[in-house]
Write a protein that holds these residues in place. Structure first.
Motif, PDB file in Angstrom:
ATOM      1  N   UNK A   1      40.839  73.050  43.412  1.00  0.00           N
ATOM      2  CA  UNK A   1      41.440  73.589  44.636  1.00  0.00           C
ATOM      3  C   UNK A   1      40.453  73.433  45.791  1.00  0.00           C
ATOM      4  N   UNK A   2      39.181  73.759  45.530  1.00  0.00           N
ATOM      5  CA  UNK A   2      38.174  73.636  46.585  1.00  0.00           C
ATOM      6  C   UNK A   2      38.089  72.196  47.085  1.00  0.00           C
ATOM      7  N   UNK A   3      38.149  71.230  46.153  1.00  0.00           N
ATOM      8  CA  UNK A   3      38.077  69.809  46.535  1.00  0.00           C
ATOM      9  C   UNK A   3      39.245  69.453  47.445  1.00  0.00           C
ATOM     10  N   UNK A   4      40.439  69.892  47.076  1.00  0.00           N
ATOM     11  CA  UNK A   4      41.628  69.587  47.879  1.00  0.00           C
ATOM     12  C   UNK A   4      41.505  70.208  49.274  1.00  0.00           C
ATOM     13  N   UNK A   5      41.036  71.444  49.335  1.00  0.00           N
ATOM     14  CA  UNK A   5      40.928  72.134  50.625  1.00  0.00           C
ATOM     15  C   UNK A   5      39.887  71.453  51.502  1.00  0.00           C
ATOM     16  N   UNK A   6      38.762  71.084  50.889  1.00  0.00           N
ATOM     17  CA  UNK A   6      37.698  70.430  51.668  1.00  0.00           C
ATOM     18  C   UNK A   6      38.179  69.076  52.179  1.00  0.00           C
ATOM     19  N   UNK A   7      38.875  68.369  51.329  1.00  0.00           N
ATOM     20  CA  UNK A   7      39.408  67.059  51.730  1.00  0.00           C
ATOM     21  C   UNK A   7      40.355  67.213  52.921  1.00  0.00           C
ATOM     22  N   UNK A   8      41.231  68.227  52.858  1.00  0.00           N
ATOM     23  CA  UNK A   8      42.210  68.421  53.928  1.00  0.00           C
ATOM     24  C   UNK A   8      41.544  68.862  55.229  1.00  0.00           C
ATOM     25  N   UNK A   9      40.403  69.526  55.119  1.00  0.00           N
ATOM     26  CA  UNK A   9      39.707  69.995  56.327  1.00  0.00           C
ATOM     27  C   UNK A   9      39.302  68.837  57.244  1.00  0.00           C
ATOM     28  N   UNK A  10      39.165  67.645  56.681  1.00  0.00           N
ATOM     29  CA  UNK A  10      38.781  66.499  57.494  1.00  0.00           C
ATOM     30  C   UNK A  10      39.782  66.235  58.599  1.00  0.00           C
ATOM     31  N   UNK A  11      41.010  66.721  58.426  1.00  0.00           N
ATOM     32  CA  UNK A  11      42.061  66.518  59.439  1.00  0.00           C
ATOM     33  C   UNK A  11      41.890  67.456  60.618  1.00  0.00           C
TER      34      UNK A  11
ATOM     35  N   UNK B   1      40.461  78.711  50.833  1.00  0.00           N
ATOM     36  CA  UNK B   1      40.579  77.985  49.554  1.00  0.00           C
ATOM     37  C   UNK B   1      39.316  77.196  49.190  1.00  0.00           C
ATOM     38  N   UNK B   2      38.470  76.882  50.186  1.00  0.00           N
ATOM     39  CA  UNK B   2      37.269  76.113  49.807  1.00  0.00           C
ATOM     40  C   UNK B   2      36.335  76.954  48.939  1.00  0.00           C
ATOM     41  N   UNK B   3      36.564  78.267  48.921  1.00  0.00           N
ATOM     42  CA  UNK B   3      35.757  79.123  48.038  1.00  0.00           C
ATOM     43  C   UNK B   3      36.489  79.446  46.731  1.00  0.00           C
ATOM     44  N   UNK B   4      37.616  78.776  46.491  1.00  0.00           N
ATOM     45  CA  UNK B   4      38.393  79.064  45.285  1.00  0.00           C
ATOM     46  C   UNK B   4      37.533  78.832  44.032  1.00  0.00           C
TER      47      UNK B   4
END
Lengths: 478, 342
Positions: free
Chosen positions: B207-217, B199-202
């Motif tokens: 969507x990319x922002x949300x996926x990148x943010x969640x990756x921090x976990x 999704x970071x390539x969406x």
């Protein structure tokens, strides 16, 4: 001689009738304006998207808030200052500092603050961008890192606020009275317009309510109650009417002409740009808003000022007739000073709604309104008794004066009850309803007389500040 | 009828209207107060009952009226927010036995939008298949609030949802900017590692922002490498800013270079997030850049860079002290120092 006397009498009669008609038209215009405002305010309240609870306000806005410096000028506030500062420090807001400006108090305000918060001199660099009395010292405490106290010679509220703006470290400054109590979520709610449109919004005001009678514990209004004295009750209804109808409607129409000095948030930069508060005025809160309107229009900007009804600042209203009279005379002088100082913008479309509708409103409510109203009270019955006024005209005047007044006051209560419902008991509502009726028969008229006295003082050039005596907040009941 | 008669009779009408409004308001308030008093009494009685069940002194299978069930559900779901362990299990058991879940599922499918959202939010404990099915169906509800509540309730009951499946439904309802969606991404991150990297390539930056943010976990070298690339190359400012923020949260010194690069980004949003990341990761090489940013005309950059300097040890504090001597920048330097009690 007889003919001359008759002519003179006839001329006087014609003048009296003309003035009577002017009073009538002014009353009709005012009532029309208030009715329109009530309708606009109703739809504005219905359409707002306020967070229901303090916690939902926190979750909604906490990540988007802009740092705020609260500026609290204090002059002889020893009775209430500690509770007020505690209330400010306990606010729910991510980044804020409290700057208390001791404006050369003659009582123990500074000593009380030092004792309560363990203050000591600190070094704080700042740039003097605005005119004010020199700052004698800056005090802080490691126990309360968000608190800064400035001590300076007396220069008046505007002078103190300018000093506060100079020392403020945040992009937003919140001007308030040191004797007022902010509700814990009030900054979060009041900053909403800035969050929605930071580039456009330059200032925002919240509601002021009367704290008299309520139970205050550790700087917070723990239980909202009604005062037992009629004067405070009258002022509760008056404040509801002014904020829930007047300010809200003007904000909605894009012509805010006043953000109360007790609770207003401004971009620090705009305050610096307009040169801060004017020092030689007693109505600095109104004057600075007109100055901002002028500055923005003259520099081709179309920024906004807003009013948000939910954030509440509780203030102690005068409890004596003398104190209230002094306050109202001062407010009147402030309005007149502002009106005449900025009269150049009146009726000029390049100043937008502020120059046209807003200024016209000040003209009929604050400038010609009070003298005409007093003249009307005196003249209309005389004209009627002398047979110079028809019964139906006289009755129409009575209707405009009293029935519309009651309708507008009750309208404010209706808005409060339908949309905000802050008073917790049905019996309180009943008391406020009765107050809304009774205040139109005597209180409103005496208020107008004080405003005419304010006119008189203005013409005589009286400038000093009449500060009402404070009793302090109600202590918690055992 | 002339104008004065109109004013007079209009005012008489207004007086009548005012009196009617007063009477209506007063009686309306009396009714509201009475209803609230009754509800409070019921609520107090049910609260005592819940405590008795938790204390083992009452049976947890009483029969409740629908109104009592509603209050019980609201009371217990409120209590459950702060409770974990055995007591939470007891409360779930209490609800499981006393709440008519069939009725709730029906309400979730057929109620008014506000009611549907409320029901969906309050079913975060119900594992019965009838409720689970209703909640899964509610993810396709036209009302965004219902969708969010249903997803959150499903997550609370331990259901694994695929972000790839959910994203189109959120996107269709224009909900991607909603704060709650960010929380959903974060909660689902551990079960959706591969999905997040996809999704970071969406094409939709939200969507990319949300996926990148969640990756921090879920830090991983692979994710960090992708993020460093995004910081350097992505055309969208929000995406770059979130990527550098996430790198800061992952706190891997091997990626100092990405943060230093972001400090020179043309967008102030990216520079601000990079300043925060530099402070968090203790990137000492960033000191001269942060000093420059602390003097930037943008207040947010000033704030973030001075805050970062305050975290960078003695050298950072020394820069702040020198800023404090400059009247123009003194307030913000003072603020950053006082925040860290320096």
């Amino acid at each position: 001689m007889g003919t001359l006397g008759t002519t003179l009498l006839e001329t006087l009669t014609v003048i009296a009738i003309a003035i009577g008609w002017l009073c009538f038209v002014n009353g009709a215009l005012l009532n029309l304006l208030y009715t329109v405002q009530t309708v606009v305010a109703y739809f504005a309240l219905r359409g707002r998207r306020a967070a229901r609870t303090p916690s939902s306000a926190w979750w909604r806005y906490r990540d988007q808030t802009v740092p705020i410096s609260l500026l609290a000028p204090a002059y002889n506030e020893q009775e209430t200052i500690v509770e007020s500062v505690r209330s400010m420090l306990a606010l729910n807001y991510p980044f804020f500092e409290v700057v208390v400006i001791n404006d050369g108090s003659k009582d123990d305000t500074l000593r009380v603050l030092i004792a309560a918060f363990g203050l000591a001199p600190i070094k704080r660099a700042y740039r003097e961008q605005l005119p004010h009395q020199p700052i004698r010292s800056v005090l802080g405490s490691p126990r309360f890192p968000k608190l800064v106290v400035i001590d300076k010679p007396n220069g008046g509220k505007a002078d103190a606020l300018n000093a506060g703006i100079d020392i403020a470290a945040s992009p937003l400054v919140c001007a308030m009275d040191a004797d007022s109590l902010l509700e814990s979520d009030s900054l979060l709610r009041a900053v909403q317009p800035f969050i929605e449109n930071y580039d456009k919004v330059v200032a925002c005001g919240g509601s002021i309510r009367v704290v008299n009678g309520s139970n205050v514990v550790r700087g917070r209004v723990a239980r909202i109650e009604l005062p037992t004295d009629l004067l405070s009750l009258f002022q509760i209804v008056e404040y509801l009417r002014a904020f829930l109808i007047g300010r809200l409607a003007w904000s909605q129409m894009g012509a805010m002409m006043l953000i109360s000095g007790a609770f207003g948030i401004f971009k620090r930069q705009i305050m610096v740009d307009v040169g801060g508060y004017s020092l030689n005025t007693v109505g600095e809160d109104m004057e600075v808003i007109i100055k901002i309107h002028r500055y923005l229009s003259e520099n081709g900007k179309s920024d906004e000022m807003r009013f948000v009804p939910e954030p509440v600042c509780w203030t102690e209203a005068p409890r004596t007739l003398g104190g209230l009279a002094g306050q109202r005379r001062r407010w009147q002088r402030g309005s007149l000073e502002t009106f005449f100082r900025h009269r150049a913008i009146m009726g000029r479309s390049e100043y937008g709604l502020a120059g046209t509708v807003g200024y016209f409103h000040i003209l009929i409510t604050d400038v010609i309104g009070p003298p005409l109203e007093v003249l009307g009270y005196a003249l209309m019955p005389v004209l009627y008794v002398m047979g110079l006024l028809d019964f139906e005209v006289f009755m129409a005047y009575i209707a405009l004066t009293f029935i519309f007044g009651v309708f507008i006051s009750v309208g404010a209560l209706v808005l409060e009850e339908l949309e905000l419902r802050r008073y917790p008991k049905a019996s309180y509502l009943l008391v406020l309803m009765l107050t809304a009726i009774v205040e139109n028969f005597g209180y409103r008229q005496i208020n107008t007389v004080w405003r005419v006295q304010g006119w008189w003082q203005y013409m005589r050039g009286r400038m000093e500040w009449e500060k009402p005596a404070r009793q302090g907040f109600t202590k918690p009941k055992p | 009828m002339n104008i004065f008669e109109i004013i007079w009779w209009g005012s008489v009408g207004l007086a009548g209207l005012t009196i009617a409004m007063l009477i209506f308001l007063y009686f309306r308030r009396l009714i509201i107060d009475a209803r609230m008093a009754r509800q409070n009494l019921k609520r107090a009685a049910l609260q005592d009952y819940v405590y008795a069940v938790l204390g083992g002194t009452a049976d947890n299978a009483r029969t409740f009226t629908p109104d009592e069930q509603r209050i019980l559900l609201s009371l217990v779901t409120e209590m459950m927010r702060g409770i974990t362990g055995t007591m939470r299990d007891q409360l779930i058991d209490l609800l499981d036995k006393n709440i008519d879940q069939q009725r709730m599922a029906r309400g979730l499918r057929t109620g008014a939008p506000e009611d549907r959202a409320k029901i969906a939010a309050r079913l975060f404990w119900a594992k019965s298949s009838v409720v689970q099915d209703a909640l899964r169906d509610a993810i396709s509800d036209p009302n965004p609030q219902v969708v969010l509540a249903a997803i959150n309730s499903l997550i609370s009951t331990g259901q694994t949802l695929s972000l790839i499946d959910i994203v189109p439904k959120l996107e269709a309802r224009r909900m991607l900017g909603h704060r709650a969606v960010r929380d959903i991404f974060r909660k689902l991150a551990p079960h959706n590692a591969a999905a997040l990297l996809a999704l970071i390539d969406d094409k939709d930056p939200a969507v990319a922002v949300l996926a990148i943010d969640a990756l921090a976990r879920m830090p991983s070298p692979a994710a960090l490498r992708r993020l460093a690339h995004i910081v350097a190359m992505h055309p969208n400012v929000d995406v770059r800013a979130t990527a550098v923020r996430t790198i800061g949260l992952m706190n891997d010194r091997a990626f100092d270079g990405a943060v230093l690069g972001a400090l020179a980004d043309p967008a102030w949003e990216v520079k601000g997030q990079a300043a925060i990341a530099a402070g968090r990761m203790r990137v000492m090489d960033a000191l001269p850049i942060l000093e420059g940013l602390a003097r930037d005309s943008n207040w947010w950059l000033q704030l973030r860079s001075t805050q970062a300097l305050a975290r960078l040890g003695e050298r950072g504090v020394a820069i702040l002290e020198s800023l404090r001597a400059d009247p123009e920048h003194a307030p913000i330097a003072e603020f950053a120092l006082s925040e860290r009690h320096l």
